[in-house]
Design a protein around this motif. Sequence first.
Motif, mmCIF file in Angstrom:
data_model
loop_
_atom_site.group_PDB
_atom_site.id
_atom_site.type_symbol
_atom_site.label_atom_id
_atom_site.label_comp_id
_atom_site.label_asym_id
_atom_site.label_seq_id
_atom_site.Cartn_x
_atom_site.Cartn_y
_atom_site.Cartn_z
ATOM 1 N N LEU A 92 0.833 -1.201 0.000
ATOM 2 C CA LEU A 92 0.000 0.000 0.000
ATOM 3 C C LEU A 92 0.872 1.257 0.000
ATOM 4 N N THR A 93 2.007 1.199 0.690
ATOM 5 C CA THR A 93 2.948 2.326 0.673
ATOM 6 C C THR A 93 3.403 2.606 -0.752
ATOM 7 N N ILE A 94 3.741 1.549 -1.473
ATOM 8 C CA ILE A 94 4.215 1.693 -2.858
ATOM 9 C C ILE A 94 3.130 2.305 -3.738
ATOM 10 N N ARG A 95 1.882 1.811 -3.617
ATOM 11 C CA ARG A 95 0.792 2.324 -4.452
ATOM 12 C C ARG A 95 0.535 3.804 -4.179
ATOM 13 N N HIS A 96 0.553 4.177 -2.894
ATOM 14 C CA HIS A 96 0.350 5.588 -2.541
ATOM 15 C C HIS A 96 1.422 6.468 -3.176
ATOM 16 N N VAL A 97 2.668 6.042 -3.071
ATOM 17 C CA VAL A 97 3.780 6.851 -3.576
ATOM 18 C C VAL A 97 3.730 6.939 -5.096
ATOM 19 N N GLU A 98 3.450 5.827 -5.765
ATOM 20 C CA GLU A 98 3.356 5.841 -7.230
ATOM 21 C C GLU A 98 2.277 6.822 -7.698
ATOM 22 N N LYS A 99 1.161 6.857 -6.981
ATOM 23 C CA LYS A 99 0.058 7.741 -7.365
ATOM 24 C C LYS A 99 0.422 9.206 -7.178
ATOM 25 N N ILE A 100 0.991 9.549 -6.023
ATOM 26 C CA ILE A 100 1.240 10.969 -5.750
ATOM 27 C C ILE A 100 2.401 11.512 -6.576
ATOM 28 N N LEU A 101 3.326 10.644 -6.978
ATOM 29 C CA LEU A 101 4.440 11.108 -7.809
ATOM 30 C C LEU A 101 3.963 11.564 -9.189
ATOM 31 N N ARG A 102 2.760 11.151 -9.584
ATOM 32 C CA ARG A 102 2.210 11.586 -10.871
ATOM 33 C C ARG A 102 1.595 12.983 -10.796
ATOM 34 N N SER A 115 11.916 1.439 8.495
ATOM 35 C CA SER A 115 12.980 1.285 7.495
ATOM 36 C C SER A 115 12.649 0.219 6.465
ATOM 37 N N THR A 116 11.976 -0.854 6.884
ATOM 38 C CA THR A 116 11.649 -1.936 5.960
ATOM 39 C C THR A 116 10.703 -1.452 4.870
ATOM 40 N N ARG A 117 9.675 -0.684 5.249
ATOM 41 C CA ARG A 117 8.755 -0.141 4.245
ATOM 42 C C ARG A 117 9.423 0.968 3.436
ATOM 43 N N ALA A 118 10.285 1.742 4.095
ATOM 44 C CA ALA A 118 10.958 2.838 3.393
ATOM 45 C C ALA A 118 11.836 2.319 2.259
ATOM 46 N N LYS A 119 12.454 1.164 2.462
ATOM 47 C CA LYS A 119 13.332 0.612 1.426
ATOM 48 C C LYS A 119 12.575 0.363 0.125
ATOM 49 N N GLU A 120 11.273 0.071 0.236
ATOM 50 C CA GLU A 120 10.470 -0.236 -0.944
ATOM 51 C C GLU A 120 10.165 1.000 -1.793
ATOM 52 N N ILE A 121 10.341 2.203 -1.225
ATOM 53 C CA ILE A 121 9.936 3.409 -1.967
ATOM 54 C C ILE A 121 11.087 4.366 -2.256
ATOM 55 N N VAL A 122 12.283 4.119 -1.687
ATOM 56 C CA VAL A 122 13.365 5.095 -1.879
ATOM 57 C C VAL A 122 13.798 5.186 -3.342
ATOM 58 N N ASP A 123 13.785 4.081 -4.067
ATOM 59 C CA ASP A 123 14.171 4.146 -5.480
ATOM 60 C C ASP A 123 13.144 4.931 -6.294
ATOM 61 N N LEU A 124 11.853 4.713 -5.993
ATOM 62 C CA LEU A 124 10.797 5.450 -6.693
ATOM 63 C C LEU A 124 10.956 6.954 -6.487
ATOM 64 N N ILE A 125 11.133 7.347 -5.226
ATOM 65 C CA ILE A 125 11.225 8.775 -4.911
ATOM 66 C C ILE A 125 12.588 9.324 -5.311
ATOM 67 N N GLY A 126 13.635 8.532 -5.090
ATOM 68 C CA GLY A 126 14.983 8.996 -5.401
ATOM 69 C C GLY A 126 15.161 9.353 -6.859
ATOM 70 N N THR A 127 14.627 8.533 -7.758
ATOM 71 C CA THR A 127 14.768 8.796 -9.197
ATOM 72 C C THR A 127 13.830 9.893 -9.686
ATOM 73 N N SER A 128 12.799 10.217 -8.895
ATOM 74 C CA SER A 128 11.835 11.243 -9.312
ATOM 75 C C SER A 128 12.356 12.658 -9.095
ATOM 76 N N GLY A 129 13.309 12.818 -8.171
ATOM 77 C CA GLY A 129 13.814 14.150 -7.852
ATOM 78 C C GLY A 129 12.935 14.934 -6.905
ATOM 79 N N VAL A 130 11.875 14.312 -6.367
ATOM 80 C CA VAL A 130 10.986 14.985 -5.416
ATOM 81 C C VAL A 130 11.638 14.988 -4.035
ATOM 82 N N PRO A 131 11.698 16.123 -3.342
ATOM 83 C CA PRO A 131 12.263 16.143 -1.981
ATOM 84 C C PRO A 131 11.489 15.209 -1.057
ATOM 85 N N PHE A 132 12.216 14.424 -0.281
ATOM 86 C CA PHE A 132 11.601 13.454 0.625
ATOM 87 C C PHE A 132 12.320 13.515 1.964
ATOM 88 N N ILE A 133 11.581 13.881 3.021
ATOM 89 C CA ILE A 133 12.121 13.838 4.381
ATOM 90 C C ILE A 133 11.448 12.668 5.079
#
Length: 714
Positions: A92-102, A115-133
Motif C-alpha cells: 500500500l505504501t508503494i501504491r500511494h507513492v506511485e500515485k502521488i508522484l504523478r 525502514s523496511t517499508r521505506a526501502k520499498e519506496i526510496v528508489d521510486l522517490i529517489g529517481t523522481s527528484g521529489v524532496p523526501f524527508i
Amino acid sequence: MLSFVPRKFTRRTYVFVFFIVTVLFSTLFLSFYPEKEYKIGIIVSSTKNNHATIELIKFFVKKRIDEFNKKGGINGRPVKEVYMDDFEDSSLTIRHVEKILRDEYLVGILGCWNSTRAKEIVDLIGTSGVPFIGDFSINTFFSNYGNIYSMDKGVSDELAIFDKFLNDRAIRNVAFIGRLGDLYTIKYYNYIKDSLASDRGIAYEKWLLKSEEIDESALENIISDVEKSRTDIIFLSLGARNGILIESLHKNNIRIPVYSILGTIGKLLSSVGYEFDFDWYDTAVEGIPNVESQRLEELIARYRSDISSIDSSRYLAGYGGRYADGVGMILDAAKSAASQEIRGIREHVIESLRSYISSRRFYKGWSRYWAFTENRTSSEDILLVWKPANYDGFILYPEQYARKAGGYVRKPVIYLNVDMIRITGVNNSEKSFSAEFYLNIKSEDPGIDKSYIEFTNAYRGKDSNEPLINIRAIDEDTGINDNSKGKLQSNYLYKVSGKFDFYPDLRLYPFDEQKFSISFQPRNAAHDFLIQPPKEELRDTDFSTDEWVVNTHYVGMDQDIIRSTKGYVSEEMITPFYKFNYTWVMERSKVDYFIKTVIPLLTILTITYLSVYIRKKNFEATVTIQVTALLASIALYFSVYKPTTDYATLSDEIFLFTYFSITLMMAMSIFKSIRYVEDFSRLMFVANLLQRYAFPAFVLSMVAYVFSVKYFSV
C-alpha cells in the motif's frame, strides 16, 4: 419599425436565466480547470494503538500549513496536505507513492517511520527528484539519492555510540532475540556479530516473525536456552513483544542485563512495571528522561485547549510537532524559490535541505532546532538510557558521547537536583526575583563541581556587572557507591542564594501565571555536559513563596545557536550549546488585589447604580454621587500598585471599564434632565432601561470577560 421591449416579467426571466447559466458555466469551468494547489504528501501508518499519534500529526501539520497559506503560500497559490495511510502494509505504501508522484504540483513527501517499508519506496522517490524527508533510521539505502533526508537518527550514528557501549561494558558473549525480516534489527545483529572479537560472540540467537505468537512453551524454551548460554547481556528487538520476555526473565529470577533495540523502554515500562532486578538499556527516543524541550513546552502551551481532547503525552505532541517542522522545512524553502516551475521549486528545496548538513545552518522549528549529518539523517545527539535494577524509572547512562569534528567525544552526565527553599522579592518592573535553594551535583567523572556551571539568568549588579549570587559548599562526599555500575567520583552539595532574571507577561495581571526559572549551562564549551534530574515525584514543590502559589514544575532544555567561522573568515560554522532550567510555574495570589481593588470598585459601582433611584427633584445629589464615584475610581487607580508595562494589563482594562460605566450613568442622568426628554416618554424609557438594566448587565459581562480571559486564553 418599433424595437421590441420585453415586459417586466420577461426581463426578470432573462436576468434569472442569465444568472443560472453564468453559475453553471463557472462551476463547470472550475471543475475542469480547478485552482492550482501545491501538494505535500505525508505517509502515516495507522494501527489500533496509535490513533492519538496520527491525530496530533494531522493537527499540527494543518496548523503549520494554514499559517503558511495565510502568508501567501507558494507563488500566491495555497498548499494542501495529502495523507497516505499504508496501515503498515508495504504494498500500500508503494501504491500511494506511485500515485502521488504523478501529481505535477507535488512539492515534497514526508514520513514513513519504518525502514523496511521505506526501502520499498526510496528508489521510486529517489529517481523522481521529489524532496523526501523520511522518518526512518537506515541511511545506507538512500545514500545515492541527494533528494532524500530523514528526521530520525541514522543507524550508522547509533551504531557508533553502540560500539562505545559494548566496549565500556566489556561484553564478551551475548544473546540476540529479534524480529525476522526487520532491516533495522538485522543491521544491529550484523554489527554485533562483526564487532565481537574471535573469542567472543553470539552465544544464543532466536528469530521470530512479526506475526508469530509466543506461547508458553516457546517462551520457556527461549528462557531456558538464554540461561544455559551464560551470556553477559540480552539484546531484544521484538518491538512491543519485548515486554513478554522481560516479564518472563523477572518471573524466572534471571538477572542478565537487557538492551532494547526495536521497541522503546518508556512504553514498555508503563505496561510491564518497574520491579525487576536486572539493568535495562536502550537508545533514547524521547530525549533526556524527565527533561522537557523548552520549545515543545511552548508549542503545547500555545495549543493546549485544542489538543486537550486528544489522549496524548508530551512525547506524542512532540511527534506531531516533528512532522509540522518537516512540512515547514519544505514549504519555507519552496516559498523562497526564484523559479515558478515545479522542477525549479523542488531543486531549490533540495538545495535548502543540503544547507542544513554539518551544522552550516539550523532550521528553527516549532518543536526544536533541526540539522542533518553527512548521512542526511537528524543531527540530534544519540543518548543511551538506563533503568537500574529495582529503580522505578530510567535515567541517562553515565557514558554519553557527542559528535565533534567528524568523531565522538565523551560528554559527562551530571545527576543534578535543585531543592528550592524559597522564592521572594518578585519585582515585576525590574523583572527579577530572589531565590534560595540547595544544589546537588553528582557525576561518575571526577572534579565535576560548581565551577562547571554558569547561571545564565543570574541578575548582575549595575556597577560591577557581576552575578548577584552566593554559593556556599555544604557537603562533599566522593566515591560513594550508590549505583549498580560504579562509584560516583563527584558528589557536592551547595547552598545557593541570589537574584535572578525572569521575563513576565503581565497582560493578565493580577490574574497571571509566571515562570520562575533557575537556568544554567556549561561555563566553558570545552566542558560540555548533560544533566539528569530526578523524576518529578522526588522534586519538591512545597517551598516558601511571597504572594504566589506553585501550579506546576518542570525541568526544561533549550539550545543556544552560536555562530562562528572556520579558519580565519572562510566559512560560517554554527554550534548548538545546551542550556537547562528548573522552572516553576506560579500563579499570583489575588487576595490582596481583591481587598484593595476589586471590592472598592464593586462598592463604587454599586453606589453609582443605587444613585439612579434617587427622586428626580434631587438631580444635583444624583450627579454629585456619580461624579464622586468617578473621581474615587480614578484616585484608587493611582493609589494601588500597578506594574510598569508598555501595554494595558487586565487590571487597567477593569479600571477603564469602570470609568466608562460611571460616565455612561452620568450621561444618562444629564440626558434625562433635558426638558425635551422629560416630555418624551419613550426617550425616558430608554434612559431608564440603560441605567437600571443595561448597567448591571454590563458589569456582569465584564466579570464574565475577566473569567474568560483568565481561564480560556492561550
